[in-house]
Write an enzyme that holds these catalytic residues in place. Structure first.
Site, PDB file in Angstrom:
ATOM      1  N   PHE A 175     -10.239  -4.481  -1.693  1.00  0.00           N
ATOM      2  CA  PHE A 175     -10.493  -5.761  -2.356  1.00  0.00           C
ATOM      3  C   PHE A 175      -9.229  -6.606  -2.305  1.00  0.00           C
ATOM      4  O   PHE A 175      -8.157  -6.144  -2.699  1.00  0.00           O
ATOM      5  CB  PHE A 175     -10.916  -5.557  -3.822  1.00  0.00           C
ATOM      6  CG  PHE A 175     -11.278  -6.848  -4.500  1.00  0.00           C
ATOM      7  CD1 PHE A 175     -12.543  -7.392  -4.341  1.00  0.00           C
ATOM      8  CD2 PHE A 175     -10.351  -7.538  -5.278  1.00  0.00           C
ATOM      9  CE1 PHE A 175     -12.883  -8.612  -4.933  1.00  0.00           C
ATOM     10  CE2 PHE A 175     -10.683  -8.753  -5.881  1.00  0.00           C
ATOM     11  CZ  PHE A 175     -11.951  -9.286  -5.705  1.00  0.00           C
TER      12      PHE A 175
ATOM     13  N   ASP B 154      -1.173  -4.913  -0.224  1.00  0.00           N
ATOM     14  CA  ASP B 154      -1.666  -5.668  -1.371  1.00  0.00           C
ATOM     15  C   ASP B 154      -1.390  -4.830  -2.616  1.00  0.00           C
ATOM     16  O   ASP B 154      -2.093  -3.874  -2.919  1.00  0.00           O
ATOM     17  CB  ASP B 154      -3.168  -5.931  -1.190  1.00  0.00           C
ATOM     18  CG  ASP B 154      -3.775  -6.657  -2.380  1.00  0.00           C
ATOM     19  OD1 ASP B 154      -3.167  -6.656  -3.468  1.00  0.00           O
ATOM     20  OD2 ASP B 154      -4.883  -7.203  -2.230  1.00  0.00           O
TER      21      ASP B 154
ATOM     22  N   LYS C 106      -1.387 -10.246 -10.984  1.00  0.00           N
ATOM     23  CA  LYS C 106      -1.738  -9.465 -12.175  1.00  0.00           C
ATOM     24  C   LYS C 106      -0.562  -9.227 -13.132  1.00  0.00           C
ATOM     25  O   LYS C 106      -0.231 -10.083 -13.918  1.00  0.00           O
ATOM     26  CB  LYS C 106      -2.399  -8.156 -11.732  1.00  0.00           C
ATOM     27  CG  LYS C 106      -3.827  -8.401 -11.208  1.00  0.00           C
ATOM     28  CD  LYS C 106      -4.602  -7.125 -11.110  1.00  0.00           C
ATOM     29  CE  LYS C 106      -6.000  -7.290 -10.558  1.00  0.00           C
ATOM     30  NZ  LYS C 106      -6.976  -7.736 -11.548  1.00  0.00           N
TER      31      LYS C 106
END
Ligand code: PLP
Length: 389
Positions: free
Chosen positions: A125, A210, A239
């Site tokens: 993702f 990532d 995040k």
């Protein structure tokens, strides 16, 4: 109640938190919840952390925004910390994980000078904007949004041979999460990332990691790939970087950075001074002791839960404070998460069968003990009478 004008793209729980402190949240009725989600791996240092709050308040009393047309000492400080901690050289700031990945895709293509193809992982993702969505190896998320951006191939995660066979003369990069987060907290076998790095060197490909979810201390290292002692060419972050304020970052080597010229990429809000002030406070708090403790706390939780050998639990996996609990067939993760919320425990899910535990670093062993007893009771159907899910 008046009509709800919010777009229906989220399934929301009917709970609104009014304030938080450390690992705890309180709703408007004053009910207390223990936070085992951190806003999906974001508020690593918990709610209302005083050092972060005071850094933010100080910046709010200074300037909120000046644009990237002007110098920013806050950005420079943060960039030098990220460069030092990653061993890479240059940093670009944006606002979110998907934007950091968009930048990674663009920078890789520019570096590739004609090569454009990027290999990614099935189940991976990378975000919801068109480039990051095209890199996301989850066909269910593509439905309705075709055509995707050209030039991505998703291959099974953790299988080095599948990457090898996807390499073409047009391939410029391999883009992976070190641990699949949204894809179910899947940890690859030891040596996988090292083998991917070797493949990149052999074929002159960039390794893009990532670390939007795994970075900033979550797995007990600054960046999850540091468990493998490898150095990627590009790292993307978001995040946890600013403990809840919007900020994304891309860290890259001088080699990659050298192809990016003024005007090639940018963002109005990227590296906003208030978010950056929060991030600089986060980096000061993220000490070696905190990292070691994240590993220890995660190990404690996994070992305590494993010891119970709950029949409803098939697997418990993860690293540090990024943990997935695989439920047995027929038990819905969403139902279990809803029941836990009714019992004052906030967790996440990934897919239909995995409970995600991503607590703030300020969680305690006693909080984990409380989680385990509540979780066992919920699974056994022994939750408090009258609780409707
Ligand atoms: N990359 C990873 C690994 C993620 O987990 C996420 C979000 O869950 C993203 C990218 C997208 O980040 P954002 O929602 O900030 O765009």
């Amino acid at each position: 109640m008046s009509e709800n004008h919010l777009l229906g793209n989220y399934n929301r729980y009917p709970v609104e938190f009014a304030f938080g402190e450390g690992a705890y949240l309180y709703d408007h009725q004053g009910s207390k919840y223990t936070d085992f989600l951190s806003g999906i791996a974001v508020t690593g240092f918990g709610h209302a952390q005083p050092d972060i709050t005071s850094a933010v308040m100080k910046q709010l009393n200074g300037v909120w925004h000046t644009s990237n047309l002007f110098d920013s000492s806050g950005q420079k400080t943060l960039a030098s910390t990220l460069a030092e901690k990653s061993g890479l050289d240059k940093v670009f700031f944006c606002n979110s994980g998907t934007e950091a990945n968009e930048a990674a895709i663009k920078f890789a293509r520019k570096w590739g000078n004609g090569r454009y193809h990027i290999i990614t992982a099935l189940g991976g993702f990378h975000g919801r904007t068109m480039g990051a969505l095209s890199a996301t190896g989850q066909p269910k998320l593509w439905n309705g949004f075709f055509p995707l951006v050209y030039g991505f191939t998703s291959v099974p995660f953790g299988v080095i041979e599948s990457i090898k066979s996807a390499i073409t003369p047009q391939t410029v990069a391999i883009m992976l999460e070190p641990i699949l987060g949204e894809g179910g907290v899947i940890v690859p076998q030891n040596g996988y990332l090292t083998a991917v790095k070797e493949l990149c060197e052999e074929h002159n490909l960039l390794l893009i990691l990532d670390e939007v979810q795994t970075g900033m201390g979550r797995t007990g290292k600054w960046f999850a790939h540091q468990h493998d002692d490898i150095k990627p060419d590009i790292i993307t972050l978001a995040k946890g970087i600013a403990n809840g304020l919007p900020l994304g970052a891309l860290i890259c080597s001088d080699d990659v950075a050298s192809v990016i010229k003024p005007g090639d990429h940018g963002s109005t809000f990227g590296g906003n001074p208030v978010s950056v002030a929060a991030a600089n406070a986060v980096t000061e708090l993220l000490t070696d002791d905190v990292l070691a403790e994240n590993l220890e706390l995660g190990d404690y939780f996994v070992s305590q839960l494993t010891e119970l050998s709950l029949p409803e639990v098939l697997d418990i996996r993860g690293k540090g404070l990024m943990i997935g609990i695989q439920l047995a067939d027929g038990i819905s993760s969403k139902t279990v998460a809803g029941k836990l919320l009714n019992q004052g425990i906030v967790v996440g899910t990934s897919g239909d069968s995995v409970i995600r535990v991503l607590p703030p670093f300020v969680i305690s062993k006693a909080d984990f003990d409380h989680f385990i007893s509540t979780f066992s009771a919920v699974l056994a159907g022994a939750e408090a009478q009258g609780v409707a899910v």
